[in-house]
Design an enzyme around this catalytic site. Structure first.
Site, short mmCIF file in Angstrom:
data_model
loop_
_atom_site.label_atom_id
_atom_site.label_comp_id
_atom_site.label_asym_id
_atom_site.label_seq_id
_atom_site.Cartn_x
_atom_site.Cartn_y
_atom_site.Cartn_z
N HIS A 262 0.85 -1.19 0.00
CA HIS A 262 0.00 0.00 0.00
C HIS A 262 0.88 1.23 0.00
CE1 HIS A 262 -3.15 2.83 1.23
NE2 HIS A 262 -3.99 1.91 0.77
N ASP A 320 -7.86 -5.66 0.05
CA ASP A 320 -8.29 -6.49 -1.06
C ASP A 320 -7.90 -7.95 -0.93
OD1 ASP A 320 -9.60 -4.49 -2.45
OD2 ASP A 320 -7.75 -3.75 -3.34
N1 ACO Z 1 4.03 -7.80 -4.37
C1 ACO Z 1 5.34 -7.84 -4.55
N2 ACO Z 1 6.15 -6.76 -4.47
C2 ACO Z 1 5.56 -5.59 -4.22
C3 ACO Z 1 4.18 -5.47 -4.01
C4 ACO Z 1 3.40 -6.63 -4.10
N3 ACO Z 1 2.07 -6.61 -3.94
N4 ACO Z 1 3.88 -4.18 -3.77
C5 ACO Z 1 5.03 -3.51 -3.83
N5 ACO Z 1 6.06 -4.35 -4.11
C6 ACO Z 1 7.46 -4.00 -4.23
C7 ACO Z 1 7.76 -3.38 -5.58
O1 ACO Z 1 8.10 -4.35 -6.53
C8 ACO Z 1 8.91 -2.46 -5.25
O2 ACO Z 1 10.07 -3.25 -5.13
P1 ACO Z 1 11.51 -2.65 -5.52
O3 ACO Z 1 11.74 -1.51 -4.57
O4 ACO Z 1 12.42 -3.81 -5.31
O5 ACO Z 1 11.39 -2.21 -6.96
C9 ACO Z 1 8.56 -1.96 -3.85
O6 ACO Z 1 7.74 -2.97 -3.28
C10 ACO Z 1 7.81 -0.64 -3.85
O7 ACO Z 1 6.73 -0.72 -4.76
P2 ACO Z 1 6.06 0.54 -5.43
O8 ACO Z 1 5.16 0.08 -6.52
O9 ACO Z 1 7.09 1.55 -5.78
O10 ACO Z 1 5.25 1.12 -4.20
P3 ACO Z 1 3.91 1.89 -4.27
O11 ACO Z 1 3.75 2.61 -2.99
O12 ACO Z 1 3.80 2.69 -5.51
O13 ACO Z 1 2.88 0.66 -4.37
C11 ACO Z 1 0.90 -0.49 -4.66
C12 ACO Z 1 1.64 0.59 -3.86
C13 ACO Z 1 0.70 -0.01 -6.10
C14 ACO Z 1 -0.45 -0.70 -4.01
C15 ACO Z 1 1.72 -1.81 -4.66
O14 ACO Z 1 1.97 -2.23 -3.34
C16 ACO Z 1 1.05 -2.91 -5.46
O15 ACO Z 1 1.23 -2.97 -6.69
N6 ACO Z 1 0.30 -3.83 -4.76
C17 ACO Z 1 -0.44 -4.86 -5.46
C18 ACO Z 1 -1.78 -4.31 -5.94
C19 ACO Z 1 -2.75 -4.07 -4.81
O16 ACO Z 1 -2.95 -4.91 -3.95
N7 ACO Z 1 -3.40 -2.89 -4.85
C20 ACO Z 1 -4.45 -2.53 -3.88
C21 ACO Z 1 -3.99 -1.45 -2.96
S1 ACO Z 1 -5.26 -1.09 -1.78
C22 ACO Z 1 -6.40 -0.29 -2.67
O17 ACO Z 1 -6.11 0.43 -3.61
C23 ACO Z 1 -7.82 -0.50 -2.35
#
Ligand code: ACO
Length: 383
Positions: A262, A320
Site C-alpha cells: 500500500h 483487497d
Molecule cells: N508484491 C510484490 N512486491 C511488491 C508489491 C506486491 N504486492 N507491492 C510492492 N512491491 C514492491 C515493488 O516491486 C517495489 O520493489 P523494488 O523496490 O524492489 O522495486 C517496492 O515494493 C515498492 O513498490 P512501489 O510500486 O514503488 O510502491 P507503491 O507505494 O507505488 O505501491 C501499490 C503501492 C501499487 C499498491 C503496490 O503495493 C502494489 O502494486 N500492490 C499490489 C496491488 C494491490 O494490492 N493494490 C491494492 C492497494 S489497496 C487499494 O487500492 C484498495
C-alpha cells in the site's frame, strides 16, 4: 536550460489538500472516518449511518437518520433505459465497464445537473449511493442471464443489494458481512480514485462526470481491481499445498502479489485485519469446501509474504486480500467485487466533492518537459 526540479512520481508524499473526512495512519495501521475508528464503526454502525457521517460530518439523530434512509430507499430503482443498456452490456463487458457507463447515464435524469450548492450536491450523492448499488446488483444478474430483481424497501441498504443480486433475502450473518464490506470500502482519504474524482470535480464538471472518472480509476488492478485479481490468484493456486511454490515463483519472476502492499500503510491494513477476523469466524459457520480452501491458501500466502516482504519491505496485506474468500462465502463472484467497491466508495467520493467545492481550486500540476525545442517543421512530402 531550466534546472530539473525534484519530481514526486505518483505524487508520493505530496499533500494536495486538507480534509476532515478521514485519516489514514500508515505507520501505525489506523483509520478514522470523521474521528471515529474503523473498528468501532465496523462493529457498531451500518453503511447508511456511516454514509451520513461521511457526508455531513456528524452522526445523525433519529429523525435525520430516518429521513436519510427514506431517501436512500426511495431512490433505489434504476431508470428503465439504463437497465436496458446494462442488460445489453453485461453479457460481454466487465461489470466495471457497465458500472462506468450506467453511472454516466444517470446524468440524463438530473434536471438540476449543474447545481453545485452544498445541499443539492449532497442530494445528488444520496441518489448515486442509492442507485449504484442497484446498478451493481442488476449487472451481476444480467451477466448470468438472469432477470432484474426490483429493490425491497423492507431491507437495509446492503442487505437489499445482496437480495437484488442473489434473489435471496440474506440471513442476519450475511447481512452483517455484506454491510461490513460496504462500511470498510466507504472511504479512504486521497487514494487514486478519490483524487481522480476531485480532479474532475475541480473543473466544475458535474458529480456524475466525477463519479464516472472515479469508477474508471478504481477499475485498475493496482487499486480497486486488486480484490478480483487476488481471488484469481488464489483460484490459480488451486490447492493450499501449492501456495508457497506459487508465491515464491511469482516473486522470483518479479510479479506483484495482488492484495499486498500500500502506498500509505507500511504495516497491516486495519481493514484487512477486520475482514480476516470476520472470515475466521465464518469458518465456524459451516463454510463451503471452496471457501475453506481459499482461506487456507490466503493464510499460507499471508504468512509467507509477511516473512519475505512484510517486516523488511513494509508490504503487508491490504483490504483487497481477504475480500475474495469473504465475498465467496456470500456466493458473490470475483468480477462483482470491484463494483461493490464502487457502490460503497460513492459515499467517500461524494463527501470529498462536497468538501472540495466549498473552496474549489482547479487541479493543474506541472510536468518537467524533457524533449527538444524549436524543431524545424518538414512538410509531409519532404520527409
Ligand atoms: N508484491 C510484490 N512486491 C511488491 C508489491 C506486491 N504486492 N507491492 C510492492 N512491491 C514492491 C515493488 O516491486 C517495489 O520493489 P523494488 O523496490 O524492489 O522495486 C517496492 O515494493 C515498492 O513498490 P512501489 O510500486 O514503488 O510502491 P507503491 O507505494 O507505488 O505501491 C501499490 C503501492 C501499487 C499498491 C503496490 O503495493 C502494489 O502494486 N500492490 C499490489 C496491488 C494491490 O494490492 N493494490 C491494492 C492497494 S489497496 C487499494 O487500492 C484498495
Amino acid at each position: 536550460m531550466t534546472e530539473k526540479p525534484v519530481i514526486n512520481f505518483g505524487l508520493e508524499g505530496i499533500y494536495v489538500d486538507e480534509s476532515a473526512i478521514s485519516k489514514v495512519d500508515g505507520q501505525n495501521g489506523k483509520l478514522w472516518y470523521r474521528g471515529y475508528t474503523i473498528e468501532d464503526l465496523a462493529a457498531n454502525s451500518d453503511f447508511e449511518e456511516v454514509s451520513y457521517l461521511l457526508l455531513y460530518g456528524k452522526l445523525p439523530n433519529k429523525t435525520e437518520f430516518e429521513e436519510f434512509n427514506r431517501k436512500l430507499k426511495d431512490r433505489r430503482e434504476v431508470p428503465k433505459e439504463v437497465l436496458e443498456v446494462i442488460r445489453q452490456m453485461a453479457r460481454t463487458s466487465h461489470p466495471m465497464d457497465v458500472m462506468r457507463t450506467a453511472a454516466s447515464m444517470l446524468a440524463m435524469y438530473d434536471k438540476d445537473l449543474n447545481n453545485k450548492d452544498r445541499e443539492a450536491t449532497i442530494d445528488k450523492v444520496i441518489t448515486l449511493i442509492s442507485k449504484l448499488s442497484s446498478i451493481a446488483a442488476a449487472t451481476g444478474r444480467f451477466r448470468e442471464g438472469r432477470d432484474y430483481i426490483p429493490p425491497d424497501k423492507t431491507l437495509g441498504h446492503s442487505a437489499n443489494f445482496l437480495y437484488m443480486l442473489t434473489g435471496k433475502k440474506p440471513s442476519k450473518t450475511e447481512e452483517k458481512l455484506i454491510d461490513l464490506m460496504f462500511i470498510l470500502h466507504a472511504e479512504h482519504s486521497t487514494n487514486a480514485s478519490t483524487f481522480s474524482v476531485l480532479v474532475t470535480a475541480s473543473t466544475l464538471a458535474d458529480i456524475y462526470a466525477a463519479t464516472t472518472t472515479g469508477i474508471g480509476t478504481l477499475k485498475g488492478p493496482l487499486h480497486g481491481g486488486a480484490d478480483e485479481a487476488a481471488l484469481k490468484m488464489m483460484q490459480a493456486i488451486g490447492h493450499p499445498d501449492n501456495t508457497e511454490k506459487y508465491i515464491e515463483d511469482a516473486l522470483e519472476g518479479k510479479q506483484r502479489i495482488m492484495g499486498f502492499g500500500h502506498r500509505v500503510y507500511k504495516v497491516y491494513d486495519p481493514r484487512a485485519k477486520i475482514v480476516r477476523k470476520y472470515l475466521e469466524d465464518q469458518m465456524n459457520n459451516n463454510p463451503t469446501e471452496e471457501v475453506k480452501k481459499l482461506l487456507q491458501i490466503a493464510l499460507r500466502a499471508e504468512k509467507l509474504m509477511i516473512e519475505k516482504l512484510g517486516k523488511n519491505k513494509g508490504i503487508w496485506p491490504n483490504i483487497d486480500f481477504f475480500s475474495g474468500p469473504l465475498y465467496r462465502s456470500l456466493g458473490i463472484e470475483g468480477e462483482m467485487f470491484t463494483p461493490i467497491f464502487v457502490a460503497s466508495r460513492m459515499s467517500g467520493w461524494g463527501s470529498h466533492v462536497v468538501e472540495y467545492w466549498n473552496n474549489n481550486k482547479l487541479f493543474r500540476p506541472l510536468e518537467f518537459y524533457n524533449g527538444p525545442l524549436d524543431v524545424p517543421y518538414v512538410p509531409l512530402n519532404k520527409r
